[in-house]
Design an enzyme around this catalytic site. Sequence first.
Site, PDB file in Angstrom:
ATOM      1  N   GLY A 167       0.861  -1.440  -0.271  1.00 22.30           N
ATOM      2  CA  GLY A 167       0.061  -0.151  -0.084  1.00 22.30           C
ATOM      3  C   GLY A 167       1.126   0.971   0.159  1.00 22.30           C
ATOM      4  O   GLY A 167       0.281   2.165  -0.425  1.00 22.30           O
ATOM      5  N   THR A 168       1.584   1.300   0.695  1.00 25.35           N
ATOM      6  CA  THR A 168       2.610   2.434   0.246  1.00 25.35           C
ATOM      7  C   THR A 168       3.403   2.643  -0.324  1.00 25.35           C
ATOM      8  O   THR A 168       3.589   4.024  -1.175  1.00 25.35           O
ATOM      9  CB  THR A 168       4.043   2.470   2.092  1.00 25.35           C
ATOM     10  N   ASN A 247      -7.208   4.682   9.720  1.00 23.56           N
ATOM     11  CA  ASN A 247      -6.820   3.372   9.545  1.00 23.56           C
ATOM     12  C   ASN A 247      -6.344   3.469  11.464  1.00 23.56           C
ATOM     13  O   ASN A 247      -6.663   2.190  12.026  1.00 23.56           O
ATOM     14  CB  ASN A 247      -5.713   2.725   9.679  1.00 23.56           C
ATOM     15  N   SER A 295      -4.096  -2.913  -0.765  1.00 27.07           N
ATOM     16  CA  SER A 295      -3.633  -3.201   0.337  1.00 27.07           C
ATOM     17  C   SER A 295      -3.465  -4.861   0.386  1.00 27.07           C
ATOM     18  O   SER A 295      -4.728  -4.841   1.296  1.00 27.07           O
ATOM     19  CB  SER A 295      -2.281  -3.079   1.069  1.00 27.07           C
ATOM     20  N   HIS A 297      -2.222  -7.283   3.063  1.00 28.56           N
ATOM     21  CA  HIS A 297      -2.191  -7.564   3.916  1.00 28.56           C
ATOM     22  C   HIS A 297      -3.551  -7.626   4.656  1.00 28.56           C
ATOM     23  O   HIS A 297      -3.776  -7.599   5.714  1.00 28.56           O
ATOM     24  CB  HIS A 297      -1.228  -7.834   4.301  1.00 28.56           C
ATOM     25  N   THR A 333       9.495  -8.209 -13.015  1.00 26.90           N
ATOM     26  CA  THR A 333       8.769  -8.761 -13.131  1.00 26.90           C
ATOM     27  C   THR A 333       7.263  -9.619 -12.220  1.00 26.90           C
ATOM     28  O   THR A 333       7.512  -9.023 -11.307  1.00 26.90           O
ATOM     29  CB  THR A 333       9.290 -10.084 -13.323  1.00 26.90           C
ATOM     30  N   CYS A 421       0.698   6.691  20.828  1.00 27.16           N
ATOM     31  CA  CYS A 421       1.469   6.319  22.231  1.00 27.16           C
ATOM     32  C   CYS A 421       1.093   6.130  23.294  1.00 27.16           C
ATOM     33  O   CYS A 421      -0.252   5.444  23.523  1.00 27.16           O
ATOM     34  CB  CYS A 421       2.516   7.213  22.163  1.00 27.16           C
TER      35      CYS A 421
END
Length: 480
Positions: A167-168, A247, A295, A297, A333, A421
């Site tokens: 995704g990044t 997110n 993305s 995952h 590829t 945090c």
Amino acid sequence: MNNHALTMIQHMARRSGTLLTDQHLKVLDFAHEYYAMNRVGPLYPNIQRATGSSKEDIRALFPYGLNSVFTWVGIPVHTPEHPCKPMASVEVEDYREVYLDHNATTYLRPEVRDFLVDLYANGTGYGNPSSSTGPGARSHEIVRKARAQVAKCLAVEPHEIIFVGCGTEANNLAIKGVAFGHLGRPAHVVTSKIEHPSVLETMQFLEELGFDVTYIDCDEGGRLRPADVEAAIQDNTILVSLMAVNNEIGTINPIGEIGRICEAAGVPLMSDCVQAFGKIPLRPKRDGISMASFSGHKIYAPKGIAALYIDDSISLTPLLHGGGQEGGIRSGTENVDLIAAFGQAAELIHREREPENKRLRELQQYFLTKLREVEPECTVNGSTDDRIPHNLSIGFPGVDSGSLLLSLNEIGIYISSGSACHAGSEEASHVLSAMGADTENFGSIRFSFGLQTAREDLDYLFRYLGEILERLRGESEVYS
Ligand code: PLP
């Protein structure tokens, strides 16, 4: 503070040209003891009580943050490998593993795993899709089918989907790909303060290259306002990049309304849809979205595969030059097997979206009812109306979210403090800060639900959460 730490701090201060004052040392001394004693509870209010320095004073004294000083001198600060935060250990009789961190990543779902195992076992995907040999043609067909599967979920043309590594990468390619076409000219980009770092850091890079970037705010519910987008667009705006679903807090942005504003202004809209795919209906053509990232995952496919939708009208400067694969936009590829897995996972999650959302909405309500019984003072971060049912970001008063995370981890409950945090930490989550949430006194935890989350998992969590919170608060200076 011991002599070693003091010598190192003096050394680092000399090297960085910082004049160490008594106030620096007073704060460092207290903070050192605070960490050394494994204290919990909001750090800044405690420092202020002990030393008289407010948070603003501390920021002025240590522009790179307190943790940076401690990291320099080797005083342990918390890392996932070496937790040095206190934990509340509770006895459990019915240990089970409960994964509530699906926004961070999802496991490989069994249907996709079996499909992939089959593909590896019969070796059909080993050929190079660009080669005209038999194996190459078989791989080409696998990639073609996956592209068509993804395109169908979005009601777009297959050639408008390209596969990338994560995704990044998709976000970088979309944003830089547009911006690089305007290098050397005064150009302006619009984004928001609540984007994922893969967008925010890319924007900061563009600023270094001379682009002008506007970061719009969100409302107190964590949602973007279409009127702010309209006001931010200028004559030289070349791109708007705004996420569909956040997110951290799971709020849904009015991306269709924003798309119509961008269309009317003739500015392409790129939308980070990594957390939106399979959770809300996405129709880029209807919603005025020119580019959208996804993305693997996050949708129960393997890591290392992602996709970018690029409307026919958009021309991008590639980041990778080479053999011209993926329409010349992403050379290299193709990762045939993972592309196939992505296609399968996309089809499945798209097909299951409505019944799964209904199931998760009930589960989310159940979670909130149980939570209020255990913790009436907690807050839900972000709008309670415009949100996906897969996520709840909860603020716990007077609790260090790092300690709560570790305590839950110890009894098999896996959650995340997001990019967040802890209460009183130096680097409160940028999303919570942008919303104006009280990150000083509340430690926030993100619970994110997925295909296998059941009521029994939540019952297990709530059986022990109250006791853990009580213990953590018992050790907290502010709440004791
Ligand atoms: N955008 C959002 C909203 C995300 O949540 C994430 C991952 O957490 C990404 C982008 C980056 O995706 P990836 O991990 O595939 O690079």
